[in-house]
Scaffold this motif. Structure first.
Motif, PDB file in Angstrom:
ATOM      1  N   TRP A   1      -9.856  65.023   8.828  1.00 25.77           N
ATOM      2  CA  TRP A   1      -8.750  64.508   9.091  1.00 25.77           C
ATOM      3  C   TRP A   1      -7.657  65.512   8.296  1.00 25.77           C
ATOM      4  N   TRP A   2      -8.261  66.526   7.834  1.00 23.05           N
ATOM      5  CA  TRP A   2      -7.908  67.196   6.829  1.00 23.05           C
ATOM      6  C   TRP A   2      -7.328  68.706   7.639  1.00 23.05           C
ATOM      7  N   PRO A   3      -6.080  68.389   7.513  1.00 28.98           N
ATOM      8  CA  PRO A   3      -4.948  69.219   8.543  1.00 28.98           C
ATOM      9  C   PRO A   3      -5.068  71.008   8.126  1.00 28.98           C
ATOM     10  N   GLY A   4      -6.475  71.464   7.898  1.00 26.29           N
ATOM     11  CA  GLY A   4      -6.730  72.771   7.335  1.00 26.29           C
ATOM     12  C   GLY A   4      -6.627  73.776   6.140  1.00 26.29           C
ATOM     13  N   GLY A   5      -7.146  74.612   5.924  1.00 25.46           N
ATOM     14  CA  GLY A   5      -6.905  75.403   4.571  1.00 25.46           C
ATOM     15  C   GLY A   5      -8.264  74.847   3.239  1.00 25.46           C
ATOM     16  N   ASP A   6      -8.833  75.596   2.437  1.00 25.01           N
ATOM     17  CA  ASP A   6      -9.646  75.419   1.976  1.00 25.01           C
ATOM     18  C   ASP A   6      -8.968  75.397   0.362  1.00 25.01           C
ATOM     19  N   THR A   7      -7.750  75.049   0.600  1.00 24.10           N
ATOM     20  CA  THR A   7      -7.507  74.434  -0.942  1.00 24.10           C
ATOM     21  C   THR A   7      -6.238  73.038  -1.159  1.00 24.10           C
ATOM     22  N   VAL A   8      -6.772  72.785  -2.458  1.00 22.92           N
ATOM     23  CA  VAL A   8      -6.481  71.259  -2.369  1.00 22.92           C
ATOM     24  C   VAL A   8      -4.845  71.798  -3.068  1.00 22.92           C
ATOM     25  N   PRO A   9      -3.179  70.928  -3.116  1.00 19.81           N
ATOM     26  CA  PRO A   9      -2.527  70.921  -3.762  1.00 19.81           C
ATOM     27  C   PRO A   9      -2.666  69.920  -4.683  1.00 19.81           C
ATOM     28  N   ASP A  10      -1.573  69.849  -5.833  1.00 19.13           N
ATOM     29  CA  ASP A  10      -1.900  68.759  -6.560  1.00 19.13           C
ATOM     30  C   ASP A  10      -1.404  67.751  -5.936  1.00 19.13           C
ATOM     31  N   PHE A  11      -1.435  67.082  -6.744  1.00 25.38           N
ATOM     32  CA  PHE A  11      -0.617  65.908  -5.801  1.00 25.38           C
ATOM     33  C   PHE A  11       0.590  65.705  -6.458  1.00 25.38           C
ATOM     34  N   GLN A  12       1.222  64.553  -5.056  1.00 20.78           N
ATOM     35  CA  GLN A  12       2.515  64.824  -5.862  1.00 20.78           C
ATOM     36  C   GLN A  12       3.486  63.410  -6.462  1.00 20.78           C
ATOM     37  N   ALA A  13       2.395  62.029  -5.860  1.00 20.05           N
ATOM     38  CA  ALA A  13       2.300  60.952  -6.228  1.00 20.05           C
ATOM     39  C   ALA A  13       1.605  60.076  -6.152  1.00 20.05           C
TER      40      ALA A  13
END
Length: 182
Positions: free
Chosen positions: A27-39
């Motif tokens: 389900w991950w839409p792409g890319g290897d980096t997980v950004p910081d959470f927003q909430a």
């Protein structure tokens, strides 16, 4: 109630576990980096044994919904993100909440009972002021059927939904659907 242990150290951190696990999910839409959470927000295990925390992570124009559970022992059949050492609680096994029956039961209950996220407390019971990043979550107060968890959040419910769980937060004042029953 969600108990917070101030000054606790986690090894590895939640962000490090998410970074290793999330980009490998279908389900991950792409890319290897997980950004910081927003909430984020927490639910409460009625037995007081399992920590339940959800992260809302922005990725481009999308928001990803990642519920996690924290356990003091392994869960048979759960999808393990990894293990961490918590300086106050000891060894923790971290699972994808969708695979944990405690998360599924609690999210279903929150939907049916029009409940919300829990109040965060210090170990002595003192309430912690609401943080800027805490999402406001609301169950619809009705619904039956199986819990369906949205990973990439949308504003609209499917036609088959009988009840829903939505969230708002500073960056998203209009409700987004986290999960639904149907």
């Amino acid at each position: 109630m969600g108990i917070v242990h101030p000054g606790s150290e986690l090894t590895p951190t939640k962000a490090q576990l998410l970074q290793q696990w999330a980009p490998r999910q279908s389900w991950w839409p792409g890319g290897d980096t997980v950004p910081d959470f927003q909430a984020n927000f927490r639910f409460d295990d009625p037995e007081g044994e399992v920590g339940i925390e959800t992260f809302l992570i922005p990725l481009g124009d999308q928001v990803l919904h990642v519920p996690l559970t924290y356990r003091s022992a392994p869960l048979d059949g759960g999808e393990l993100l990894g293990e961490m050492d918590h300086s106050a609680l000891g060894r923790r096994w971290v699972y994808d909440g969708v695979s944990d029956p405690v998360y599924v039961a609690e999210a279903t209950r929150v939907i049916r009972e029009a409940d919300t996220e829990v109040t965060m407390l210090m170990p002595d019971g003192t309430p912690i002021p609401r943080r800027r990043v805490t999402a406001a979550v609301r169950g619809s107060g009705h619904g039956d059927g199986t819990l369906h968890v949205e990973r990439v959040l949308q504003a609209d419910l499917p036609d088959t939904a009988t009840g829903s769980l939505t969230a708002t937060w500073r960056e998203h004042p209009a409700p987004l659907v986290l999960a639904w029953l149907g």
